[in-house]
Write an enzyme that holds these catalytic residues in place. Structure first.
Site, PDB file in Angstrom:
ATOM      1  N   PRO A  44       1.389  -1.159   0.205  1.00  0.00           N
ATOM      2  CA  PRO A  44       0.187  -0.407   0.214  1.00  0.00           C
ATOM      3  C   PRO A  44       1.103   0.918   0.041  1.00  0.00           C
ATOM      4  CG  PRO A  44       0.007  -0.840   2.252  1.00  0.00           C
ATOM      5  CD  PRO A  44       0.853  -1.666   1.479  1.00  0.00           C
ATOM      6  N   CYS A 128       3.291   3.363   9.506  1.00  0.00           N
ATOM      7  CA  CYS A 128       3.966   4.728   8.623  1.00  0.00           C
ATOM      8  C   CYS A 128       4.394   5.261   9.816  1.00  0.00           C
ATOM      9  CB  CYS A 128       2.348   4.661   8.599  1.00  0.00           C
ATOM     10  SG  CYS A 128       2.115   6.798   7.695  1.00  0.00           S
ATOM     11  N   ASN A 229       9.636  -6.311   3.771  1.00  0.00           N
ATOM     12  CA  ASN A 229       9.422  -5.361   2.736  1.00  0.00           C
ATOM     13  C   ASN A 229      10.730  -4.408   3.391  1.00  0.00           C
ATOM     14  OD1 ASN A 229       7.821  -2.166   3.776  1.00  0.00           O
ATOM     15  ND2 ASN A 229       7.649  -2.550   1.449  1.00  0.00           N
ATOM     16  N   ARG A 254       7.790   0.775  -3.780  1.00  0.00           N
ATOM     17  CA  ARG A 254       8.407   2.092  -4.765  1.00  0.00           C
ATOM     18  C   ARG A 254       9.017   1.452  -6.165  1.00  0.00           C
ATOM     19  NH1 ARG A 254      13.106   5.177  -2.194  1.00  0.00           N
ATOM     20  NH2 ARG A 254      13.508   3.486  -0.443  1.00  0.00           N
TER      21      ARG A 254
END
Length: 370
Positions: A44, A128, A229, A254
């Site tokens: 995401p 985040c 990740n 990305r």
């Protein structure tokens, strides 16, 4: 993420000897009873993983796609934008919808709404690093409060039938990394069906090297599937993470922007042991134009114009005169003009490359150099 940070590096690191794929990796992964189409998942990303982009990477073999994160508070208050973010289609299934928040009751209510919106998996954001998220005790701030994170997961699990997963970082800061295993065990004990670990602390944001050692420690700490990740920009990065951590799958972020082929290339390696070469200019042109068409179909022309700018910057990275191309695209307000300019740019680049290869082949020893 700034546009220049999106996408793979300008030139891909060559792998001298491509290793054999790890045993079992060619078989799909299952999370809480939901079968993924493969072990490579699209991460995401705010501002990027909208429906047109998820459609694109699904076609290229992403095992699962994830929406941009949705605020639990906004969702409970029925904000229209939140429902727009969650819009999904059958062709991209399975799809994970990511929630952020820190209030257990509200997160449970929001999780039920996410399930109604068609999510196959509900993901809980504990990674985040952005201040406007962490100041409200959400995102990576929860890494400092495993007990609260566990309460949130438990509330979500009780509210839905679909699996709940957690995306985390290695810690809040360098010292906090020691808590990564405890944090993972806490949310798994509360009912999390899988964990994704971004290999950086909150303090590191998106800079510095990825901490493969802590990702491996989290993998050892829990019995549920763990995905790795962080800075998986090329197949070499993916192979390195798998070999160093033993994770059950990868979540690619990305590195897939302007480069959706990273999924199909890695899937080919996992199936056959052979890694296809990077896409040529013709493939990049066709993919960029397909992406633009999907943007228009789903978002409408105005939003497609704005959205295409950052994606085209990634598709053209490393191609001669790409900076001038990006500047020109940013001045255009018509999709037809953007399509025309994009086609012309790639065609000119192909002609230029052909001339360079022709000159090389015509020099002494040129046949070997080419």
């Amino acid at each position: 993420m700034r546009p220049e940070e999106a996408g793979p590096p300008e030139s891909e690191q060559e792998i001298a000897a491509v290793p054999a794929p790890p045993p079992g990796y060619s078989a799909p992964l299952e999370i809480g009873g939901v079968g993924l189409r493969g072990r490579l998942v699209m991460a995401p990303m705010a501002g990027y993983t909208n429906l047109p982009f998820r459609r694109l990477v699904s076609r290229q073999g992403a095992g699962m796609v994830c929406t941009e994160m949705v605020s639990s508070q906004a969702l409970v208050r029925r904000h229209a934008k939140s429902y727009g973010i969650m819009k999904n289609e059958a062709a991209e299934k399975p799809v994970s919808i990511q929630l952020f928040g820190a209030d257990p009751a509200m997160m449970g209510e929001a999780a039920a709404l996410v399930e109604e919106a068609g999510a196959d998996i509900i993901d809980f954001n504990c990674g985040c690093p952005v201040k406007k998220i962490t100041k409200n005790k959400a995102g990576s701030a929860l890494l400092q409060d495993p007990d609260r994170a566990g309460k949130v997961v438990r509330s979500m699990v009780r509210a839905v039938r679909r699996p709940v997963t957690v995306k985390m970082r290695t810690g809040w800061d360098t010292l906090g990394k020691e808590m990564a295993g405890r944090f993972a065990r806490t949310v798994v004990d509360a009912g999390a069906a899988a964990i994704t670990v971004h290999g950086r602390t909150r303090q590191a944001f998106f800079s510095g090297s990825v901490d493969l050692e802590t990702i491996a420690a989290v993998k050892r700490a829990v019995s549920v599937p763990v995905l790795g990740n962080g800075s998986i920009l090329t197949p070499a990065d993916a192979i390195r993470m798998i070999e160093a951590t033993g994770v059950d799958g990868l979540m690619i972020g990305r590195g897939a922007i302007g480069n959706p082929w990273i999924f199909s290339r890695l899937n080919q390696w996992l199936k056959t042991g052979e890694l296809p070469p990077p896409p040529d200019l013709a493939e990049k042109k066709n993919m960029a134009l397909t992406h633009i068409r999907d943007l228009v179909e789903i978002l409408g022309e105005r939003q497609a114009v704005l959205n295409s700018r950052k994606h085209l910057a990634a598709y053209t990275k490393g191609i001669p005169d790409c900076a001038s191309f990006r500047e020109a695209v940013n001045r255009l307000d018509s999709i037809d003009e953007i399509v025309s300019l994009t086609s012309a740019f790639f065609d000119r680049a192909a002609i230029g490359l052909g001339e360079i290869l022709g000159e090389t082949a015509g020099t002494p020893g040129g046949a070997h150099a080419a």
